[in-house]
Design a protein around this motif. Structure first.
Motif, PDB file in Angstrom:
ATOM      1  N   ASP A 195      -1.023  -2.681  -4.455  1.00  0.00           N
ATOM      2  CA  ASP A 195      -2.352  -3.303  -4.373  1.00  0.00           C
ATOM      3  C   ASP A 195      -3.436  -2.294  -4.035  1.00  0.00           C
ATOM      4  O   ASP A 195      -4.628  -2.561  -4.226  1.00  0.00           O
ATOM      5  N   GLY A 196      -3.051  -1.162  -3.472  1.00  0.00           N
ATOM      6  CA  GLY A 196      -4.056  -0.171  -3.100  1.00  0.00           C
ATOM      7  C   GLY A 196      -3.394   1.107  -2.617  1.00  0.00           C
ATOM      8  O   GLY A 196      -2.178   1.150  -2.403  1.00  0.00           O
ATOM      9  N   ILE A 197      -4.210   2.142  -2.465  1.00  0.00           N
ATOM     10  CA  ILE A 197      -3.706   3.426  -1.976  1.00  0.00           C
ATOM     11  C   ILE A 197      -4.614   3.930  -0.871  1.00  0.00           C
ATOM     12  O   ILE A 197      -5.846   3.872  -0.989  1.00  0.00           O
ATOM     13  N   ALA A 198      -3.997   4.376   0.225  1.00  0.00           N
ATOM     14  CA  ALA A 198      -4.759   4.984   1.313  1.00  0.00           C
ATOM     15  C   ALA A 198      -4.401   6.462   1.358  1.00  0.00           C
ATOM     16  O   ALA A 198      -3.266   6.832   1.085  1.00  0.00           O
ATOM     17  N   PHE A 199      -5.380   7.311   1.650  1.00  0.00           N
ATOM     18  CA  PHE A 199      -5.045   8.731   1.781  1.00  0.00           C
ATOM     19  C   PHE A 199      -5.821   9.354   2.931  1.00  0.00           C
ATOM     20  O   PHE A 199      -6.932   8.915   3.250  1.00  0.00           O
ATOM     21  N   GLY A 200      -5.183  10.316   3.573  1.00  0.00           N
ATOM     22  CA  GLY A 200      -5.833  11.065   4.640  1.00  0.00           C
ATOM     23  C   GLY A 200      -6.881  11.958   4.010  1.00  0.00           C
ATOM     24  O   GLY A 200      -6.560  12.908   3.306  1.00  0.00           O
ATOM     25  N   LEU A 225       0.833  -1.208   0.000  1.00  0.00           N
ATOM     26  CA  LEU A 225       0.000   0.000   0.000  1.00  0.00           C
ATOM     27  C   LEU A 225       0.856   1.242   0.000  1.00  0.00           C
ATOM     28  O   LEU A 225       1.887   1.296   0.668  1.00  0.00           O
ATOM     29  N   LEU A 226       0.347   2.240  -0.714  1.00  0.00           N
ATOM     30  CA  LEU A 226       0.969   3.552  -0.659  1.00  0.00           C
ATOM     31  C   LEU A 226       0.017   4.428   0.144  1.00  0.00           C
ATOM     32  O   LEU A 226      -1.201   4.250   0.050  1.00  0.00           O
ATOM     33  N   ALA A 227       0.553   5.345   0.951  1.00  0.00           N
ATOM     34  CA  ALA A 227      -0.328   6.201   1.748  1.00  0.00           C
ATOM     35  C   ALA A 227       0.152   7.649   1.735  1.00  0.00           C
ATOM     36  O   ALA A 227       1.352   7.918   1.748  1.00  0.00           O
ATOM     37  N   PHE A 228      -0.819   8.560   1.678  1.00  0.00           N
ATOM     38  CA  PHE A 228      -0.519   9.995   1.703  1.00  0.00           C
ATOM     39  C   PHE A 228      -1.255  10.655   2.861  1.00  0.00           C
ATOM     40  O   PHE A 228      -2.396  10.299   3.149  1.00  0.00           O
ATOM     41  N   GLU A 229      -0.596  11.614   3.498  1.00  0.00           N
ATOM     42  CA  GLU A 229      -1.298  12.429   4.496  1.00  0.00           C
ATOM     43  C   GLU A 229      -0.787  13.863   4.370  1.00  0.00           C
ATOM     44  O   GLU A 229       0.374  14.145   4.669  1.00  0.00           O
ATOM     45  N   THR A 230      -1.666  14.753   3.910  1.00  0.00           N
ATOM     46  CA  THR A 230      -1.253  16.143   3.696  1.00  0.00           C
ATOM     47  C   THR A 230      -2.300  17.128   4.212  1.00  0.00           C
ATOM     48  O   THR A 230      -2.435  18.238   3.701  1.00  0.00           O
ATOM     49  N   ALA A 231      -3.031  16.726   5.241  1.00  0.00           N
ATOM     50  CA  ALA A 231      -4.096  17.593   5.755  1.00  0.00           C
ATOM     51  C   ALA A 231      -3.560  18.726   6.630  1.00  0.00           C
ATOM     52  O   ALA A 231      -4.247  19.711   6.869  1.00  0.00           O
ATOM     53  N   THR A 232      -2.332  18.542   7.130  1.00  0.00           N
ATOM     54  CA  THR A 232      -1.735  19.579   7.979  1.00  0.00           C
ATOM     55  C   THR A 232      -0.423  20.019   7.329  1.00  0.00           C
ATOM     56  O   THR A 232      -0.093  19.568   6.235  1.00  0.00           O
TER      57      THR A 232
END
Ligand SMILES: Nc1ncnc2c1ncn2[C@@H]1O[C@H](COP(=O)(O)OP(=O)(O)O)[C@@H](O)[C@H]1O
Ligand SMILES: [Mg+2]
Lengths: 307, 227
Positions: free
Chosen positions: B57-62, B3-10
């Motif tokens: 296989d998938g991507i998670a994001f904030g 999995l790839l994950a992004f978090e850019t809310a802050t």
């Protein structure tokens, strides 16, 4: 959506874009009978415009390009408008003079080739479309005001009210439209207007804008000895403006080229066309490993530096 | 699962790569320059792990709540990658990711929402499981309901921006300098996928929570404004 708010709310526009992007893309691919793997490159508007909306297209396009191992091509929105008449049935040859009249810009340009644009003159204040929109608001018309004002003008007679022709004889190719809006405001405030009055005022306003635009566009053609004039941007849909331009250019022995009506206002086709032209000419920017940036303010004369 | 994950809310941006429980992450404090680093970091992490984008296989994001521009950056990049690769997306609540960073127990997650408001929710965390106790709200700190639990953690920059919030839950341990991270997003995302969850790229959307962003003409007029 924007009508309810009396104008474009940038945040709402951005929210709308990220909701609609993939559904629209899927529909276009189906209509074109294309698969994602058929794409040779992905062009997107990287500026100028609303930062939030630009970012939606940019982030999607840049990421998608990575997965398909193809180039992402940032395109200048105005270049899209400028070249949009080339998508028509009888496209003009280079070089030509372009009159770009939209909600955000009023510019005269000399276009030598794809990517070679010389700014000849522009509005010092409001854009022509902006003047249409603001004046429409003053007359109590909805948003977007341009088409509504043009429709009302059809029912009125120009000349009953007297509005100025700003900078008509300034001797250069610059424009100014904010004074025109103020003149309308003065009239609206000074007396109560019935429907017929409003139509007359709309007609006079449209006449003033069309006259100034046409006069300066012809002056630009004369000065640069070019007989081809291209008109692009939403205001280019205005029929009275077209009448005046056609008549003046015919007298001058030239021809005016317009984009197809549905390609006058903002559209993705013109951006795809720009991208294709650039790709064909090998004008592909150096890849930066997927790093990208949007340019909410991006003067067209800085375009060359992007490549 | 990869999995790839992004978090850019802050302002703390991060990208993480989850490889069957192993995590790689890049992160930095850089408001407004996410577009410069998100994809380059992705390539760095993939290279480090020796895999290609096509092997994800998938991507998670904030998905938020948080800064609107940051939310759409992560979402736009996620949509582009997931649509191109034809893989599913796990939208993860940014407040849940923040709560996970605080560790096991009950957590009051509060992010500064600017304009004198905060985004807040409460969660129960156990390992990588985060259960929502109260749903995210956007509220002025002064009228934000205190959590119902009296032992646990208070986490997020909301407590740095509005220290007075701490008095509303004196029993909680305050961690104002924790941030939602892509690592936490990846851990929660992995659970979502493992439980058969996930959405299509087109369905991947930010969760803004703050929905009143402009007044309609009618509302402006009602407040005595002009057309
Ligand atoms: N028939 C028309 N007459 C005058 N103005 C028009 C007409 N149709 C559209 N417009 C104006 O064109 C502008 C929109 O054009 P567009 O090229 O999409 O502008 P922008 O990209 O700057 O928003 C608006 O200001 C709108 O009022
Ligand atoms: Mg436009």
């Amino acid at each position: 959506m924007h009508e309810e708010y009396g104008g474009v709310v940038p945040e709402l526009a951005s929210r709308d874009h990220i909701r609609r992007l993939i559904p629209l893309l899927e529909r276009v691919l189906v209509e074109a009978a294309c698969h994602r793997s058929d794409m040779a490159a992905i062009a997107y508007t990287s500026g100028p415009g609303l930062a939030g909306a630009l970012l939606v297209g940019a982030s999607f396009a840049e990421a998608l390009a990575q997965t398909l191992n193809i180039s992402a091509l940032p395109v200048h929105h105005l270049e899209g408008h400028l070249l949009s008449p080339l998508l028509g049935k009888s496209p003009p040859e280079f070089p030509f003079i372009a009159l770009l009249v939209s909600g955000g810009h009023t510019q005269l340009m000399r276009v030598a080739e794809v990517g070679e644009y010389e700014l000849l003159g522009e509005s010092l204040d409001d854009a022509a479309g902006e003047a249409f929109d603001k004046t429409a608001k003053l007359l109590g018309l909805g948003y977007p005001g341009g088409p509504a004002l043009a429709a009302l003008a059809m029912k009125g007679t120009a000349g009953r009210f007297k509005l100025p022709r700003p900078m008509l004889n300034s001797g250069d190719l610059a424009f100014s439209f904010s004074g025109l809006k103020t003149a309308v405001l003065t009239i609206v405030r000074s007396r109560s207007l019935d429907e017929a009055d409003k139509a007359d005022l709309a007609a006079e306003f449209q006449e003033a804008v069309a006259e100034v635009l046409a006069t300066k566009a012809i002056a630009a053609c004369r000065k640069h000895r070019l007989s081809r004039l291209v008109v692009a941007g939403g205001v280019g849909a205005n029929l009275r403006l077209r009448e005046r331009l056609d008549a003046a250019m015919a007298k001058f022995g030239g021809k005016v080229f317009y984009p197809e009506l549905e390609l006058c206002t903002d559209n993705g086709a013109m951006i795809a066309f720009c991208g294709a032209q650039r790709l064909l000419r090998g004008m592909v920017p150096e890849s930066r490993g997927g790093a990208f940036a949007v340019r909410p303010r991006w003067p067209l004369n800085e375009l060359a530096q992007a490549f | 699962m990869r999995l790839l994950a992004f978090e850019t809310a802050t302002r703390r941006l991060s990208v993480a790569l989850w490889l069957d429980g192993e995590l790689l992450q890049r992160s930095a404090d850089m408001p407004n320059s996410g577009s410069e680093v998100l994809l380059p970091w992705t390539h760095e992490l993939l290279a480090e792990a020796g895999i290609s984008l096509q092997q994800l296989d998938g991507i998670a994001f904030g998905a938020g709540p948080g800064g609107f521009t940051g939310l759409r950056l992560a979402c736009g990049v996620t949509q582009g990658l997931a649509w191109g690769l034809n893989i599913p997306v796990a939208p993860v609540s940014t407040l849940q990711a923040l709560a996970l960073a605080a560790g096991d127990g009950d957590t009051w997650a509060v992010l500064d929402a600017r304009m004198n408001e905060v985004y807040a929710a409460t969660y129960r965390v156990a390992g990588d499981g985060v259960t929502e106790l109260t749903a995210p709200v956007c509220s002025p700190p002064a009228v934000l309901p205190a959590p119902t639990f009296s032992v646990g953690t208070a986490v997020g920059d909301g407590f740095a921006a509005y220290p007075e919030l701490q008095q509303r839950a004196p029993g909680l341990t305050v961690c104002p300098d924790q941030w939602p991270t892509a690592t936490a997003v990846a851990r929660i995302g992995a659970r979502i996928f493992a439980n058969g969850g996930g959405v299509t790229a087109a369905e991947a959307q930010p969760v803004y929570v703050r929905d009143k962003v402009a007044l309609t003409t009618a509302e402006r007029l009602a407040r005595g404004g002009v057309r």
